[in-house]
Design a protein around this motif. Structure first.
Motif, PDB file in Angstrom:
ATOM      1  N   GLY A   1      99.111 -20.615  33.235  1.00 29.72           N
ATOM      2  CA  GLY A   1      99.599 -20.092  31.677  1.00 29.72           C
ATOM      3  C   GLY A   1     101.293 -19.950  31.757  1.00 29.72           C
ATOM      4  N   LEU A   2     101.833 -19.247  32.879  1.00 29.41           N
ATOM      5  CA  LEU A   2     102.909 -18.823  32.841  1.00 29.41           C
ATOM      6  C   LEU A   2     103.911 -20.330  32.926  1.00 29.41           C
ATOM      7  CD1 LEU A   2     104.967 -16.352  33.304  1.00 29.41           C
ATOM      8  CD2 LEU A   2     105.238 -17.294  35.654  1.00 29.41           C
ATOM      9  N   THR A   3     103.505 -21.155  33.870  1.00 29.10           N
ATOM     10  CA  THR A   3     104.167 -22.593  34.050  1.00 29.10           C
ATOM     11  C   THR A   3     104.333 -23.143  32.791  1.00 29.10           C
ATOM     12  OG1 THR A   3     103.031 -22.488  36.262  1.00 29.10           O
ATOM     13  CG2 THR A   3     104.004 -24.560  35.551  1.00 29.10           C
ATOM     14  N   ILE A   4     102.875 -23.437  32.265  1.00 24.73           N
ATOM     15  CA  ILE A   4     102.864 -24.310  30.893  1.00 24.73           C
ATOM     16  C   ILE A   4     103.603 -23.573  29.866  1.00 24.73           C
ATOM     17  CG2 ILE A   4     101.123 -25.208  29.216  1.00 24.73           C
ATOM     18  CD1 ILE A   4      99.110 -25.539  31.339  1.00 24.73           C
ATOM     19  N   VAL A   5     103.699 -22.449  29.542  1.00 24.61           N
ATOM     20  CA  VAL A   5     104.179 -21.793  28.364  1.00 24.61           C
ATOM     21  C   VAL A   5     105.668 -21.952  28.591  1.00 24.61           C
ATOM     22  CG1 VAL A   5     104.741 -19.790  27.140  1.00 24.61           C
ATOM     23  CG2 VAL A   5     102.274 -20.346  27.520  1.00 24.61           C
ATOM     24  N   GLU A   6     106.229 -21.788  29.939  1.00 30.01           N
ATOM     25  CA  GLU A   6     107.805 -21.584  30.051  1.00 30.01           C
ATOM     26  C   GLU A   6     108.243 -23.126  29.800  1.00 30.01           C
ATOM     27  OE1 GLU A   6     109.596 -18.951  29.867  1.00 30.01           O
ATOM     28  OE2 GLU A   6     107.868 -17.817  29.711  1.00 30.01           O
ATOM     29  N   LEU A   7     107.428 -24.048  30.403  1.00 32.62           N
ATOM     30  CA  LEU A   7     107.851 -25.396  30.378  1.00 32.62           C
ATOM     31  C   LEU A   7     107.943 -25.993  28.966  1.00 32.62           C
ATOM     32  CD1 LEU A   7     106.065 -27.073  33.382  1.00 32.62           C
ATOM     33  CD2 LEU A   7     108.453 -26.964  33.056  1.00 32.62           C
ATOM     34  N   THR A   8     106.874 -25.373  28.032  1.00 34.58           N
ATOM     35  CA  THR A   8     106.757 -25.809  26.786  1.00 34.58           C
ATOM     36  C   THR A   8     107.863 -25.405  25.820  1.00 34.58           C
ATOM     37  OG1 THR A   8     104.437 -25.762  26.962  1.00 34.58           O
ATOM     38  CG2 THR A   8     105.356 -25.653  24.616  1.00 34.58           C
ATOM     39  N   LEU A   9     108.261 -24.001  26.180  1.00 34.61           N
ATOM     40  CA  LEU A   9     109.271 -23.406  25.385  1.00 34.61           C
ATOM     41  C   LEU A   9     110.502 -24.115  25.760  1.00 34.61           C
ATOM     42  CD1 LEU A   9     109.670 -20.903  23.623  1.00 34.61           C
ATOM     43  CD2 LEU A   9     107.539 -21.010  24.405  1.00 34.61           C
ATOM     44  N   ARG A  10     111.001 -24.454  27.008  1.00 28.08           N
ATOM     45  CA  ARG A  10     111.880 -25.172  27.397  1.00 28.08           C
ATOM     46  C   ARG A  10     112.132 -26.322  26.758  1.00 28.08           C
ATOM     47  NH1 ARG A  10     113.327 -25.885  33.820  1.00 28.08           N
ATOM     48  NH2 ARG A  10     114.035 -28.028  33.072  1.00 28.08           N
ATOM     49  N   LYS A  11     111.091 -27.183  26.674  1.00 24.07           N
ATOM     50  CA  LYS A  11     110.904 -28.526  25.962  1.00 24.07           C
ATOM     51  C   LYS A  11     111.334 -28.210  24.511  1.00 24.07           C
ATOM     52  CE  LYS A  11     109.131 -32.760  25.049  1.00 24.07           C
ATOM     53  NZ  LYS A  11     109.155 -33.887  25.885  1.00 24.07           N
ATOM     54  N   ILE A  12     110.687 -27.279  23.885  1.00 17.87           N
ATOM     55  CA  ILE A  12     111.068 -27.059  22.291  1.00 17.87           C
ATOM     56  C   ILE A  12     112.625 -26.627  22.129  1.00 17.87           C
ATOM     57  CG2 ILE A  12     110.511 -25.567  20.267  1.00 17.87           C
ATOM     58  CD1 ILE A  12     107.650 -25.357  21.346  1.00 17.87           C
ATOM     59  N   LYS A  13     113.141 -25.715  23.275  1.00 26.82           N
ATOM     60  CA  LYS A  13     114.347 -25.274  22.900  1.00 26.82           C
ATOM     61  C   LYS A  13     115.560 -26.485  22.959  1.00 26.82           C
ATOM     62  CE  LYS A  13     114.229 -20.584  24.075  1.00 26.82           C
ATOM     63  NZ  LYS A  13     114.320 -19.372  25.203  1.00 26.82           N
ATOM     64  N   ARG A  14     114.987 -27.691  23.734  1.00 24.92           N
ATOM     65  CA  ARG A  14     115.877 -28.498  23.905  1.00 24.92           C
ATOM     66  C   ARG A  14     115.921 -29.584  22.919  1.00 24.92           C
ATOM     67  NH1 ARG A  14     114.083 -31.166  29.585  1.00 24.92           N
ATOM     68  NH2 ARG A  14     115.617 -32.813  28.955  1.00 24.92           N
ATOM     69  N   ILE A  15     115.064 -29.417  21.821  1.00 27.53           N
ATOM     70  CA  ILE A  15     115.167 -30.006  20.745  1.00 27.53           C
ATOM     71  C   ILE A  15     115.874 -29.312  19.444  1.00 27.53           C
ATOM     72  CG2 ILE A  15     113.841 -31.575  18.910  1.00 27.53           C
ATOM     73  CD1 ILE A  15     111.764 -31.793  21.128  1.00 27.53           C
ATOM     74  N   PRO A  16     117.001 -29.617  19.051  1.00 25.18           N
ATOM     75  CA  PRO A  16     117.723 -28.900  17.809  1.00 25.18           C
ATOM     76  C   PRO A  16     116.851 -28.690  16.603  1.00 25.18           C
ATOM     77  CG  PRO A  16     119.108 -30.680  18.618  1.00 25.18           C
ATOM     78  CD  PRO A  16     117.974 -30.948  19.439  1.00 25.18           C
ATOM     79  N   ILE A  17     116.805 -27.576  16.076  1.00 21.86           N
ATOM     80  CA  ILE A  17     115.864 -27.471  15.059  1.00 21.86           C
ATOM     81  C   ILE A  17     116.009 -28.104  13.924  1.00 21.86           C
ATOM     82  CG2 ILE A  17     115.278 -25.837  13.197  1.00 21.86           C
ATOM     83  CD1 ILE A  17     115.612 -23.468  15.322  1.00 21.86           C
ATOM     84  N   SER A  18     117.254 -28.728  13.609  1.00 19.78           N
ATOM     85  CA  SER A  18     117.782 -29.664  12.474  1.00 19.78           C
ATOM     86  C   SER A  18     117.099 -30.834  13.002  1.00 19.78           C
ATOM     87  CB  SER A  18     119.193 -29.553  12.332  1.00 19.78           C
ATOM     88  OG  SER A  18     119.968 -29.862  13.629  1.00 19.78           O
ATOM     89  N   VAL A  19     117.075 -31.494  13.917  1.00 20.79           N
ATOM     90  CA  VAL A  19     116.562 -32.649  14.609  1.00 20.79           C
ATOM     91  C   VAL A  19     115.000 -32.845  14.378  1.00 20.79           C
ATOM     92  CG1 VAL A  19     116.207 -34.547  16.329  1.00 20.79           C
ATOM     93  CG2 VAL A  19     118.779 -33.325  15.741  1.00 20.79           C
ATOM     94  N   GLY A  20     114.453 -31.487  14.754  1.00 21.54           N
ATOM     95  CA  GLY A  20     112.930 -31.369  15.026  1.00 21.54           C
ATOM     96  C   GLY A  20     112.367 -31.379  13.607  1.00 21.54           C
ATOM     97  N   VAL A  21     113.079 -30.718  12.704  1.00 16.51           N
ATOM     98  CA  VAL A  21     112.442 -30.780  11.418  1.00 16.51           C
ATOM     99  C   VAL A  21     112.219 -32.043  10.643  1.00 16.51           C
ATOM    100  CG1 VAL A  21     112.942 -28.385  10.954  1.00 16.51           C
ATOM    101  CG2 VAL A  21     114.458 -30.099  10.186  1.00 16.51           C
ATOM    102  N   LEU A  22     112.974 -33.192  10.865  1.00 19.02           N
ATOM    103  CA  LEU A  22     112.954 -34.387  10.235  1.00 19.02           C
ATOM    104  C   LEU A  22     112.332 -35.378  10.987  1.00 19.02           C
ATOM    105  CD1 LEU A  22     116.969 -34.419   8.959  1.00 19.02           C
ATOM    106  CD2 LEU A  22     114.548 -33.591   7.782  1.00 19.02           C
ATOM    107  N   GLN A  23     111.596 -34.933  12.136  1.00 13.59           N
ATOM    108  CA  GLN A  23     110.883 -35.886  12.922  1.00 13.59           C
ATOM    109  C   GLN A  23     109.770 -36.505  12.186  1.00 13.59           C
ATOM    110  OE1 GLN A  23     111.244 -36.461  16.613  1.00 13.59           O
ATOM    111  NE2 GLN A  23     112.918 -35.790  16.192  1.00 13.59           N
TER     112      GLN A  23
END
Lengths: 406, 220
Positions: free
Chosen positions: A384-406
């Motif tokens: 769980g720790l591995t998956i969640v932290e990797l997921t969060l890292r992935k999400i943080k790498r995508i700027p919000i302003s870019v993500g919202v227009l995907q």
């Protein structure tokens, strides 16, 4: 809680195929971890059980696997002669299990008799939940025979009660007097494969003395030889006995110390367990890798959902909490399913009336199951720790302003 | 007049791409002001809006918003301000396709923990009526036209009565009729609630309807 509910119902479950794939992968990972963990715990427990025999001067008999035994040629007179010889010249622990008997009991189990001599009883030190220890100086023909009963027989045959039954090895009607009740899940581990166990919950432990052996038939005599333990002996004395056995009844036995048995186990079975553990570990890594890949793919597919929520007021720390809660719920469901499978498996022994493996435990699970589940829980925490932290890292790498227009 | 924000950026560096933007950039905005930001692509307009909107805190410089130094605020506080003090008007695609238009618009209420609040519900009804999107509330975004989606994005941005509305190319994919509607709605909010409006646009017509135009240029 409302936000978690929103994410589960309106975001995660909208892509239910991904959720199902994740559950399937995690369930496989959990099952594999459980099987490996329980094997290790059972082996460790078995080692502790038979360690009492691992003393200087103890030699444990077993039939030589390369020897072609001709049991039909063995005569009870010869085996009696052998036991007389043993009694005159050796100290030995004797225990033979698995002699079936039909006796009324509330669970309708087919019972088994376990025959044990004084030295084996002294060494094993079985714990009693009530009553008194066995005594061995009874007269077979004159007295009632004192016995201990397994926990599953305690209500049908309480301490002090008498059981009249046909004894499977003497083939005569005997009167047994219940001296005490064995603790729940009292068991005997195999000398050569410590992960294998016989449970005594539906067994009658009957004390064996010289007189009883004289009355017993060939079955007990021969079976008793298979796990005979010479005590306070020497390698030479063991070799002499082996020679005597071969000459008189034609069986070739090996006498090994328990340490040699352990070494044998480690050379053959332990290696298998190590290989199973290694394969499990590799499979686990692959499964966790797949689960992580599935999650990261989900993130790619759901990045718009995540970033829009971040845009309108969700914080990364709350998102982390949501992910931990979500995976916590997934793991809880999976562990609950695993628990049901294990409990049903244990319950299966009761349904099949399998007296040797019927066990007692909290919600049907015995201590080794709970320990293995605990290990699975710890592994889940790491996954769980591995998956969640990797997921969060992935999400943080995508700027919000870019993500919202995907 | 009290300023609503004061921004001083030495630079915003993109280490992986190996360049920096907004070098020695300064901006001060007053409450109720309408500011448009124009400039060629890649000059940093959206990056500037991200910094102003508390979506990006990775830059060299200082930023004071509502009297507080942004860099000293916790991530939770930043999220709270994004929820309650700043509204984002983005392109029409910035909606969650699996949710209905109503659920999309009400999303900020969830994070403010007032989605069941009667006054919030009343406010929601007033906005959707004003914007004219009642008929599409139960529809999913992909069942609506671009103009309807843009109005839904706008409705979501103003649900919490923000003090600042940040618009990033809000009219980019709209025809002239819908473009006018969105800009009119923006300025109505500005007039009614003294909301500060900051708009990033390529459209000079839109830019000229603001009080001030800031032109960003590439550094030589």
């Amino acid at each position: 809680m409302k936000i978690l509910h929103f994410f589960i119902t309106k975001i995660f479950l909208k892509r239910w195929i991904l959720v199902l794939s994740m559950v399937a992968l995690l369930f496989l990972a959990n099952s594999l971890s459980f099987i490996a963990a329980r094997s290790i715990i059972s082996t460790f427990q078995g080692y502790q059980d038979v360690a009492v025999f691992n003393q200087e001067g103890n030699f444990i008999a077993n039939l030589d696997p390369d020897h072609e035994a001709k049991f039909d040629k063995i005569d009870v007179k010869d085996t009696q002669k052998l036991y007389d010889y043993l009694n005159d010249n050796y100290t030995y622990a004797f225990q033979a299990d698995g002699f079936g008997a039909v006796l009324d009991n509330e669970h309708d189990m087919e019972l088994s008799f376990s025959y044990i001599n004084e030295d084996a009883y002294r060494i094993n030190q079985y714990e009693l939940s009530e009553g008194n220890d066995l005594y061995f100086d009874y007269q077979v023909d004159e007295n009632q025979i004192p016995v201990l009963v397994g926990a599953g027989l305690a209500s049908t045959y309480p301490v002090g009660s008498t059981i009249e039954t046909m004894d499977p090895v003497t083939q005569r009607v005997v009167n047994l007097n219940v001296q005490g009740v064995l603790e729940k899940n009292t068991h005997r581990s195999n000398f050569y494969a410590p992960d294998s166990k016989n449970y005594f919950n539906f067994a009658i432990l009957l004390p064996v003395n010289e007189q009883f052996i004289q009355r017993a038939g060939l079955d007990l005599h021969v079976n008793g030889l298979m796990d005979l333990v010479l005590l306070d002996s020497t390698k030479e004395e063991a070799a002499d006995l082996n020679e005597y056995v071969q000459e008189n009844i034609g069986l070739k036995l090996n006498f090994f110390s328990q340490q040699e048995n352990f070494d044998y186990f480690e050379a053959y079975y332990a290696n298998s367990i190590k290989i199973i553990c290694a394969i499990t570990f590799v499979l686990l890594v692959i499964l966790v890798g797949l689960a992580t890949w599935t999650t990261l793919t989900s993130v790619r597919l759901m990045i718009k959902e995540f970033t829009i929520n971040l845009l309108v007021g969700l914080s990364y720390s709350k998102l982390r909490t949501i992910f931990y809660s979500y995976f916590g719920m997934l793991f809880s469901v999976i562990l609950a399913v695993l628990f049901i499978v294990i409990a049903f498996n244990r319950y299966g022994y009761w349904i099949r009336k399998d007296a040797v493996f019927a066990t007692y435990g909290l919600f049907g699970l015995i201590s080794m199951d709970w320990l293995a589940l605990l290990m699975v829980l710890l592994i889940n925490l790491m996954i769980g720790l591995t998956i969640v932290e990797l997921t969060l890292r992935k999400i943080k790498r995508i700027p919000i302003s870019v993500g919202v227009l995907q | 007049m009290n300023r609503i924000m004061k921004l001083k950026i030495q630079n915003k560096t993109f280490k992986q791409k190996g360049f920096s933007i907004l070098n020695d950039f300064e901006l001060e905005i007053q409450p109720g002001e309408r500011v448009s930001i124009i400039g060629e692509s890649g000059v940093g307009k959206t990056s500037l809006l991200n910094i102003i909107g508390l979506l990006d805190t990775q830059y060299e410089g200082s930023y004071e918003l509502f009297g507080s130094a942004v860099k000293e605020l916790s991530r939770n506080k930043l999220a709270e301000w994004r929820n309650q003090k700043i509204g984002f008007v983005l392109q029409d695609s910035a909606l969650i396709n699996s949710l209905t238009i109503e659920d999309n618009i009400k999303l900020p209420l969830l994070y403010a923990n007032i989605e069941k609040n009667p006054s919030a519900q009343k406010h929601f009804e007033r906005i959707v009526q004003k914007i004219g999107i009642e008929p599409i509330l139960k529809k999913k975004p992909l069942e609506c036209s671009g103009g309807q989606r843009s109005r839904a994005v706008f409705a979501r941005a103003v649900m919490m009565n923000p003090q600042i509305i940040l618009s990033d190319e809000p009219t980019a994919s709209l025809d002239s009729k819908n473009k006018e509607k969105i800009i009119d709605l923006l300025f109505e909010m500005n007039k009614e609630f003294n909301t500060t409006v900051i708009t990033v646009t390529h459209d000079l017509d839109v830019a000229h309807r603001h009080d001030r135009i800031i032109t960003l240029e590439m550094k030589e």
